[in-house]
Design a protein around this motif. Structure first.
Motif, PDB file in Angstrom:
ATOM      1  N   GLN A  82      32.439  29.126  44.978  1.00  0.00           N
ATOM      2  CA  GLN A  82      32.737  28.386  43.742  1.00  0.00           C
ATOM      3  C   GLN A  82      33.641  29.182  42.801  1.00  0.00           C
ATOM      4  O   GLN A  82      34.051  28.666  41.762  1.00  0.00           O
ATOM      5  N   PHE A  83      33.937  30.442  43.158  1.00  0.00           N
ATOM      6  CA  PHE A  83      34.688  31.351  42.274  1.00  0.00           C
ATOM      7  C   PHE A  83      36.137  31.478  42.731  1.00  0.00           C
ATOM      8  O   PHE A  83      36.408  31.703  43.914  1.00  0.00           O
ATOM      9  N   THR A  84      37.086  31.349  41.790  1.00  0.00           N
ATOM     10  CA  THR A  84      38.499  31.584  42.087  1.00  0.00           C
ATOM     11  C   THR A  84      39.098  32.445  40.985  1.00  0.00           C
ATOM     12  O   THR A  84      38.979  32.114  39.794  1.00  0.00           O
ATOM     13  N   LEU A  85      39.741  33.539  41.371  1.00  0.00           N
ATOM     14  CA  LEU A  85      40.392  34.448  40.430  1.00  0.00           C
ATOM     15  C   LEU A  85      41.884  34.143  40.382  1.00  0.00           C
ATOM     16  O   LEU A  85      42.553  34.074  41.412  1.00  0.00           O
ATOM     17  N   HIS A  86      42.404  33.958  39.164  1.00  0.00           N
ATOM     18  CA  HIS A  86      43.843  33.772  38.950  1.00  0.00           C
ATOM     19  C   HIS A  86      44.362  34.994  38.199  1.00  0.00           C
ATOM     20  O   HIS A  86      43.876  35.306  37.107  1.00  0.00           O
ATOM     21  N   LYS A  87      45.322  35.667  38.798  1.00  0.00           N
ATOM     22  CA  LYS A  87      45.857  36.905  38.214  1.00  0.00           C
ATOM     23  C   LYS A  87      47.075  36.551  37.368  1.00  0.00           C
ATOM     24  O   LYS A  87      48.109  36.168  37.909  1.00  0.00           O
ATOM     25  N   GLY A  88      46.927  36.653  36.052  1.00  0.00           N
ATOM     26  CA  GLY A  88      48.073  36.325  35.208  1.00  0.00           C
ATOM     27  C   GLY A  88      47.702  36.173  33.748  1.00  0.00           C
ATOM     28  O   GLY A  88      46.569  36.430  33.334  1.00  0.00           O
ATOM     29  N   ASP A  89      48.701  35.746  32.987  1.00  0.00           N
ATOM     30  CA  ASP A  89      48.622  35.646  31.533  1.00  0.00           C
ATOM     31  C   ASP A  89      48.196  34.235  31.140  1.00  0.00           C
ATOM     32  O   ASP A  89      48.898  33.264  31.430  1.00  0.00           O
TER      33      ASP A  89
END
Length: 269
Positions: A82-89
């Motif tokens: 259920q977890f999604t990491l988005h790398k950014g601003d």
């Protein structure tokens, strides 16, 4: 043994990590996440709130700028489907891209004080896909968001956010709840976008212009602050005393003035 060295809060990212479990639980109770909901956390840091949000059974997307935190977050939560990491601003992030058709996002964040205002407006521009927002902010900012006409903290920020949202100042949080402790008190605010705007402006850009001009010289009267946009007769025609100061005019009054200016501009064209 922890495979990651303790992460030092970075001043350039405005980081203050929440560590008080009583405060964390109180925030989670205020958000009340539920199974089946789609949650978005901005700036999860070391995951103080992330764990409780995931425990609700909802889907969770997190947006984190600090690349040093990415492996820590991925190690702690990446095994949860259920977890999604988005790398950014977050200031440049397209939140609409996360929402399925007809779905509304619930947005949560302990926002760095230096970007809190532009980030809120970035989100309000995408409010059609947002159910609500819960933010940890500097206490004075929350007071400004929640203030009504005639109150000490009333001004441009509160008017423009209240145009889009219902604002609720939930509770205050002292510096000791964070590591490192900030030099100011914090507060939790809930912003719920209006399903139907209570005071719709013909042109929101004109409303922004009117409010900005009015509060650029907040100690002057409306007749003087709006000179060059609306004269005293036009202000009075909208049921507003032109000798009042900007902080004495409510949101509905500013919208009436903006709609009059928008009409005058159209007639002039």
């Amino acid at each position: 043994m922890n495979e990651f060295a303790p992460h030092r809060a970075r001043k350039r990212f405005g980081q203050n990590f929440l560590h008080d479990h009583g405060v964390i639980n109180r925030i989670l109770r205020g958000i009340a996440p539920r199974e089946g909901q789609h949650l978005v956390e901005i700036g999860p840091g070391q995951g103080a709130l992330t764990e409780g949000l995931l425990a609700s059974g909802g889907r969770l997307d997190v947006v984190e700028l600090d690349h040093d935190l990415h492996p820590l977050l991925q190690a702690r939560f990446g095994g949860n489907p259920q977890f999604t990491l988005h790398k950014g601003d977050a200031l440049k992030f397209d939140f609409r891209s996360l929402a399925q058709p007809g779905e509304k996002l619930r947005v949560v964040g302990n926002l760095p004080y230096n970007i809190s205002t532009p980030l809120m407006f970035h989100l309000l521009n995408q409010a059609d896909c947002i159910a609500d927002m819960h933010f940890m902010l500097q206490k004075e900012v929350v007071q400004r968001l929640a203030a009504g006409a005639g109150m000490n903290h009333y001004g441009r920020l509160g008017i423009m956010v209240q145009y889009h949202c219902q604002v609720e100042h939930l509770f205050d949080v002292g510096p000791g709840a964070f590591n490192p402790p900030p030099k100011v008190d914090s507060a939790i605010v809930r912003l719920t976008p209006h399903a139907v705007l209570p005071h719709p402006a013909d042109d929101p850009k004109v409303l922004e212009l009117i409010v900005r001009e009015a509060f650029n010289q907040r100690r002057k009267t409306m007749r003087n602050t709006l000179k060059g946009l609306l004269d005293a007769d036009a202000i009075a025609a909208e049921g507003i005393d032109p000798t009042l100061r900007p902080e004495q005019i409510d949101l509905a009054g500013f919208v009436r003035l903006a709609n009059r200016l928008a009409r005058e501009q159209r007639d002039h064209d």
